[in-house]
Design a protein around this motif. Structure first.
Motif, PDB file in Angstrom:
ATOM      1  N   MET A  96      -3.526  -1.470  -6.336  1.00  0.00           N
ATOM      2  CA  MET A  96      -2.587  -0.694  -5.525  1.00  0.00           C
ATOM      3  C   MET A  96      -1.236  -0.524  -6.223  1.00  0.00           C
ATOM      4  O   MET A  96      -0.461   0.364  -5.885  1.00  0.00           O
ATOM      5  CB  MET A  96      -2.385  -1.335  -4.141  1.00  0.00           C
ATOM      6  CG  MET A  96      -1.701  -2.683  -4.165  1.00  0.00           C
ATOM      7  SD  MET A  96      -2.811  -4.053  -4.543  1.00  0.00           S
ATOM      8  CE  MET A  96      -3.569  -4.264  -2.944  1.00  0.00           C
ATOM      9  N   TRP A 147       0.809  -1.210   0.000  1.00  0.00           N
ATOM     10  CA  TRP A 147       0.000   0.000   0.000  1.00  0.00           C
ATOM     11  C   TRP A 147       0.852   1.274   0.000  1.00  0.00           C
ATOM     12  O   TRP A 147       0.326   2.375   0.201  1.00  0.00           O
ATOM     13  CB  TRP A 147      -0.904   0.012   1.224  1.00  0.00           C
ATOM     14  CG  TRP A 147      -1.799  -1.181   1.350  1.00  0.00           C
ATOM     15  CD1 TRP A 147      -1.619  -2.261   2.169  1.00  0.00           C
ATOM     16  CD2 TRP A 147      -3.021  -1.431   0.655  1.00  0.00           C
ATOM     17  NE1 TRP A 147      -2.646  -3.161   2.026  1.00  0.00           N
ATOM     18  CE2 TRP A 147      -3.525  -2.669   1.102  1.00  0.00           C
ATOM     19  CE3 TRP A 147      -3.748  -0.700  -0.309  1.00  0.00           C
ATOM     20  CZ2 TRP A 147      -4.722  -3.205   0.613  1.00  0.00           C
ATOM     21  CZ3 TRP A 147      -4.939  -1.237  -0.786  1.00  0.00           C
ATOM     22  CH2 TRP A 147      -5.407  -2.476  -0.326  1.00  0.00           C
ATOM     23  N   THR A 206      -6.832   4.352  -6.807  1.00  0.00           N
ATOM     24  CA  THR A 206      -7.292   3.480  -5.722  1.00  0.00           C
ATOM     25  C   THR A 206      -7.545   4.303  -4.473  1.00  0.00           C
ATOM     26  O   THR A 206      -8.579   4.163  -3.804  1.00  0.00           O
ATOM     27  CB  THR A 206      -6.258   2.382  -5.430  1.00  0.00           C
ATOM     28  OG1 THR A 206      -6.099   1.557  -6.593  1.00  0.00           O
ATOM     29  CG2 THR A 206      -6.683   1.512  -4.259  1.00  0.00           C
ATOM     30  N   LYS A 243       2.069   3.256  -2.101  1.00  0.00           N
ATOM     31  CA  LYS A 243       1.706   4.372  -2.978  1.00  0.00           C
ATOM     32  C   LYS A 243       0.248   4.779  -2.820  1.00  0.00           C
ATOM     33  O   LYS A 243      -0.191   5.758  -3.436  1.00  0.00           O
ATOM     34  CB  LYS A 243       2.008   4.000  -4.432  1.00  0.00           C
ATOM     35  CG  LYS A 243       3.495   3.788  -4.695  1.00  0.00           C
ATOM     36  CD  LYS A 243       3.768   3.460  -6.147  1.00  0.00           C
ATOM     37  CE  LYS A 243       5.268   3.243  -6.395  1.00  0.00           C
ATOM     38  NZ  LYS A 243       5.566   2.911  -7.806  1.00  0.00           N
ATOM     39  N   VAL A 244      -0.500   4.045  -1.995  1.00  0.00           N
ATOM     40  CA  VAL A 244      -1.895   4.377  -1.729  1.00  0.00           C
ATOM     41  C   VAL A 244      -2.016   5.188  -0.442  1.00  0.00           C
ATOM     42  O   VAL A 244      -2.848   6.104  -0.344  1.00  0.00           O
ATOM     43  CB  VAL A 244      -2.743   3.088  -1.618  1.00  0.00           C
ATOM     44  CG1 VAL A 244      -4.180   3.402  -1.223  1.00  0.00           C
ATOM     45  CG2 VAL A 244      -2.704   2.316  -2.933  1.00  0.00           C
ATOM     46  N   PRO A 268      -2.430   3.291  -8.108  1.00  0.00           N
ATOM     47  CA  PRO A 268      -2.461   3.626  -6.682  1.00  0.00           C
ATOM     48  C   PRO A 268      -3.181   4.929  -6.361  1.00  0.00           C
ATOM     49  O   PRO A 268      -3.911   5.003  -5.355  1.00  0.00           O
ATOM     50  CB  PRO A 268      -0.983   3.695  -6.302  1.00  0.00           C
ATOM     51  CG  PRO A 268      -0.261   3.948  -7.590  1.00  0.00           C
ATOM     52  CD  PRO A 268      -1.050   3.227  -8.631  1.00  0.00           C
TER      53      PRO A 268
END
Length: 248
Positions: free
Chosen positions: A232, A17, A239, A19-20, A236
């Motif tokens: 993701m 995660w 998302t 980059k989310v 990303p």
């Protein structure tokens, strides 16, 4: 501000995660990515005793010991059973249950039940021959596609990043039936359709497909995020935006 707990699918840890999380936090949300036992930076805890209940307790403890409330609990792909089980244990702390390119796991069901006989046989053989009977190593990209996983949006960089950090999935998490007590039934739920068109998901739910019939309930909402099975990595920022839209 909303509180998110992000649970990745098979072979992944909280790192998936990376980059989310930033855009969600920049939008003012509290975000807790989770690494489940036996995976990622917790790979040293893998062993025959790691099962679905282990992963359920991982999520429950993340929420309880951080004293989180009104949680938007997100499960990607194979994390379906774990997030469903965790929400069932502590429904009073969950505001919404979100399935990211996934769907609900029913009471008494295992991950293996989602697989056709040939794919089930493939998994069992791979676990026996390469996983010591206790873990499911990451399949090749060709094998992933043959199993129906969309690789859309995964370029060479994304695939290399994935493979460099992926760890074998504890097999017990795939074979232990989910045990529910009804706590999850009334919770608001969302499905974010990525690799399967949302229209197809709705049609299967309306037709009473055993894996999708629960989606016809009034507590469900649906979102589109057209991309591959690992949004993701492939999308990303989008998302994060879709997840943020659920805060309202």
């Amino acid at each position: 501000m909303s509180t998110y707990v992000l649970v990745p699918g098979f072979w992944l840890g909280a790192w998936a995660w990376e980059k989310v999380v930033p855009p969600l936090r920049e939008a003012g949300h509290d975000v807790h990515p989770v690494t489940l036992t036996g995976l990622g930076d917790r790979a040293h805890l893998a062993g025959p005793g790691v099962d679905l209940e282990t992963h359920i307790q991982d999520i429950v403890h993340t929420i309880v010991f951080a004293d989180l409330h009104d949680v938007i609990l997100v499960g990607h792909s194979g994390a379906s059973g774990a997030v469903t089980g965790a929400a069932d244990r502590i429904p009073e702390r969950v505001a919404r249950l979100v399935y990211l390119d996934s769907g609900p796991t029913a009471d008494g069901m295992t991950f293996m039940d989602f697989n056709e006989p040939d794919q089930r046989a493939f998994i069992e053989t791979r676990v026996a021959e390469q996983g010591g009977g206790v873990e499911y190593p990451l399949p090749s990209w060709q094998e992933q596609e043959q199993a129906g996983a969309s690789l859309e949006g995964l370029g060479e960089a994304e695939r290399a990043w994935f493979v460099s950090r992926a760890t074998p999935q504890p097999y017990g998490t795939m074979t232990q039936p989910l045990a529910l007590k009804g706590g999850v039934d009334g919770l608001p739920k969302s499905l974010i359709a990525c690799s399967i068109p949302l229209e197809q998901v709705r049609e299967m739910a309306a037709a009473g497909h055993p894996l999708f019939e629960a989606l016809a309930g009034p507590q469900w909402s649906f979102e589109k995020l057209p991309t591959g099975h690992w949004p993701m990595f492939s999308e990303p920022v989008r998302t994060a935006a879709v997840l943020a839209s659920l805060a309202s």
